[in-house]
Design an enzyme around this catalytic site. Sequence first.
Site, mmCIF file in Angstrom:
data_model
loop_
_atom_site.group_PDB
_atom_site.id
_atom_site.type_symbol
_atom_site.label_atom_id
_atom_site.label_comp_id
_atom_site.label_asym_id
_atom_site.label_seq_id
_atom_site.Cartn_x
_atom_site.Cartn_y
_atom_site.Cartn_z
ATOM 1 N N HIS A 228 -5.809 -4.102 -3.231
ATOM 2 C CA HIS A 228 -7.160 -4.676 -3.232
ATOM 3 C C HIS A 228 -7.814 -4.341 -4.572
ATOM 4 O O HIS A 228 -7.486 -3.332 -5.195
ATOM 5 C CB HIS A 228 -8.030 -4.092 -2.107
ATOM 6 C CG HIS A 228 -7.607 -4.492 -0.731
ATOM 7 N ND1 HIS A 228 -7.485 -3.595 0.309
ATOM 8 C CD2 HIS A 228 -7.287 -5.706 -0.213
ATOM 9 C CE1 HIS A 228 -7.098 -4.234 1.406
ATOM 10 N NE2 HIS A 228 -6.964 -5.510 1.108
ATOM 11 N N GLU B 18 -9.634 -10.840 2.241
ATOM 12 C CA GLU B 18 -9.631 -9.400 2.505
ATOM 13 C C GLU B 18 -11.027 -8.782 2.432
ATOM 14 O O GLU B 18 -11.178 -7.567 2.370
ATOM 15 C CB GLU B 18 -8.681 -8.704 1.516
ATOM 16 C CG GLU B 18 -7.244 -9.175 1.611
ATOM 17 C CD GLU B 18 -6.484 -8.598 2.797
ATOM 18 O OE1 GLU B 18 -6.526 -7.378 3.011
ATOM 19 O OE2 GLU B 18 -5.837 -9.378 3.531
ATOM 20 N N ASN C 282 0.883 -1.168 0.000
ATOM 21 C CA ASN C 282 0.000 0.000 0.000
ATOM 22 C C ASN C 282 0.922 1.220 0.000
ATOM 23 O O ASN C 282 1.497 1.581 1.023
ATOM 24 C CB ASN C 282 -0.884 -0.050 1.249
ATOM 25 C CG ASN C 282 -1.718 1.197 1.465
ATOM 26 O OD1 ASN C 282 -1.443 2.255 0.916
ATOM 27 N ND2 ASN C 282 -2.736 1.076 2.297
ATOM 28 N N GLU C 283 1.090 1.836 -1.177
ATOM 29 C CA GLU C 283 2.150 2.838 -1.331
ATOM 30 C C GLU C 283 1.885 4.117 -0.538
ATOM 31 O O GLU C 283 2.816 4.756 -0.061
ATOM 32 C CB GLU C 283 2.378 3.111 -2.815
ATOM 33 C CG GLU C 283 2.895 1.846 -3.522
ATOM 34 C CD GLU C 283 3.420 2.085 -4.920
ATOM 35 O OE1 GLU C 283 3.089 3.136 -5.510
ATOM 36 O OE2 GLU C 283 4.173 1.230 -5.417
ATOM 37 N N ASP D 129 -10.622 -3.065 -5.023
ATOM 38 C CA ASP D 129 -11.358 -1.798 -4.996
ATOM 39 C C ASP D 129 -10.454 -0.582 -5.194
ATOM 40 O O ASP D 129 -10.922 0.554 -5.138
ATOM 41 C CB ASP D 129 -12.219 -1.663 -3.730
ATOM 42 C CG ASP D 129 -11.428 -1.505 -2.433
ATOM 43 O OD1 ASP D 129 -10.182 -1.485 -2.482
ATOM 44 O OD2 ASP D 129 -12.060 -1.405 -1.361
ATOM 45 N N HIS E 52 -1.186 -6.468 11.757
ATOM 46 C CA HIS E 52 -2.050 -5.493 12.434
ATOM 47 C C HIS E 52 -3.511 -5.664 12.044
ATOM 48 O O HIS E 52 -4.404 -5.387 12.836
ATOM 49 C CB HIS E 52 -1.564 -4.054 12.174
ATOM 50 C CG HIS E 52 -1.712 -3.571 10.774
ATOM 51 N ND1 HIS E 52 -0.925 -4.032 9.743
ATOM 52 C CD2 HIS E 52 -2.556 -2.658 10.214
ATOM 53 C CE1 HIS E 52 -1.269 -3.421 8.621
ATOM 54 N NE2 HIS E 52 -2.256 -2.601 8.877
ATOM 55 N N CYS F 85 -12.924 2.294 0.659
ATOM 56 C CA CYS F 85 -12.332 1.543 1.779
ATOM 57 C C CYS F 85 -13.132 1.741 3.058
ATOM 58 O O CYS F 85 -13.219 0.843 3.894
ATOM 59 C CB CYS F 85 -10.904 2.009 2.045
ATOM 60 S SG CYS F 85 -9.711 1.505 0.809
#
Length: 447
Positions: free
Chosen positions: A248, A174, A25-26, A250, A137, A365
């Site tokens: 993801h 996910e 996730n940049e 989305d 996490h 999200c």
Amino acid sequence: MNAWEVNFDGLVGLTHHYAGLSFGNEASTRHRFQVSNPRLAAKQGLLKMKALADAGFPQAVIPPHERPFIPVLRQLGFSGSDEQVLEKVARQAPHWLSSVSSASPMWVANAATIAPSADTLDGKVHLTVANLNNKFHRSLEAPVTESLLKAIFNDEEKFSVHSALPQVALLGDEGAANHNRLGGHYGEPGMQLFVYGREEGNDTLPSRYPARQTREASEAVARLNQVNPQQVIFAQQNPDVIDQGVFHNDVIAVSNRQVLFCHQQAFARQSQLLANLRARVNGFMAIEVPATQVSVSDAVSTYLFNSQLLSRDDGSMVLVLPQECREHAGVWCYLNELLAADNPISELKVFDLRESMANGGGPACLRLRVVLTQEERRAVNPAVMMNDTLFNALNDWVDRYYRDRLTAADLADPQLLREGREALDVLSQLLNLGSVYPFQREGGGNG
């Protein structure tokens, strides 16, 4: 039967901070160690919820989780009172403190995968909690997510909430972020599109970033949700776009009713998938964005596809976008061409969600879509449905408990833990949830 899509938005938690925990996730990586503003983050999310509710789109809220999550630190060998546990982990292994303090549960598109009653063999709404196995996490979320969903969808005659899949990489799931539903009116049977990144025995994989969702998990979720096997398609996400930060589906595609809005490089064997959807979904329309107009890189940086596509009663659609789309000349130019073209999208709504966006979470999200009939809507815990009263109560609650500045060092402050528990105690009463948090059931832990 008449049905509506209700968007359940995650409320940002009190420990919202930038720790760069999410490899692949940049935005998360890029904003590591930036100072966060949890109060602003929560208010940005609340404003989106209220604006959409006021525009006639049914809207509800899912509360944050207990953070820092002391029970996991105890599992990792830190002992003593809660305050001593915080002090020890901050001194000996601060990375664990950041992980157990993540506000990632706000991205409820990853909370569960939903099957509306029109699609299921037993005629119930099914919700399968996601295990979020790929990131430590996030893997902590499933038990409390299950408790929250059971407190919200508490009528077992109408809703079935399933526990997450086993916590192994083979079954990495996910949630709704890798799931789309296509069809006519919401109350009619729809086609469920499950999107995965990898499967056993298939060497077509990303090389730079992990593929978080497995086909095996998607198939298991479809079974748990009792989706009619005639109404399921499994498709692989293009591994090349995963390597460009599309962690993801989305982030590269969004569906609503008969429309699939996606990048032309979103899926492996995309033309074959779209042909299959055309054959199986009446009136199917693909809006494919060419790479010549919007690159994958620009799609990721602006979150063009991490948008919400919402239906008005007249059949027209609204595209809900983050501010970053308006600030990017090329993307905004494309969007205005889209408005002028022959398709159901007739309005753009833009929201400032920068606090969430800096951690890699846009409008899509933050929400979990649940299609409900009128009878099912009446069976949902009414205290979570967004209206003027709830909006004002939540705004006051945020003002009372949330800090306007948070750094990684602040996570060790025992006062933050106490503030969080007091806040969630009040919130769980406000939303009529019962004792959904571990600290409520354990009398506040070992403090």
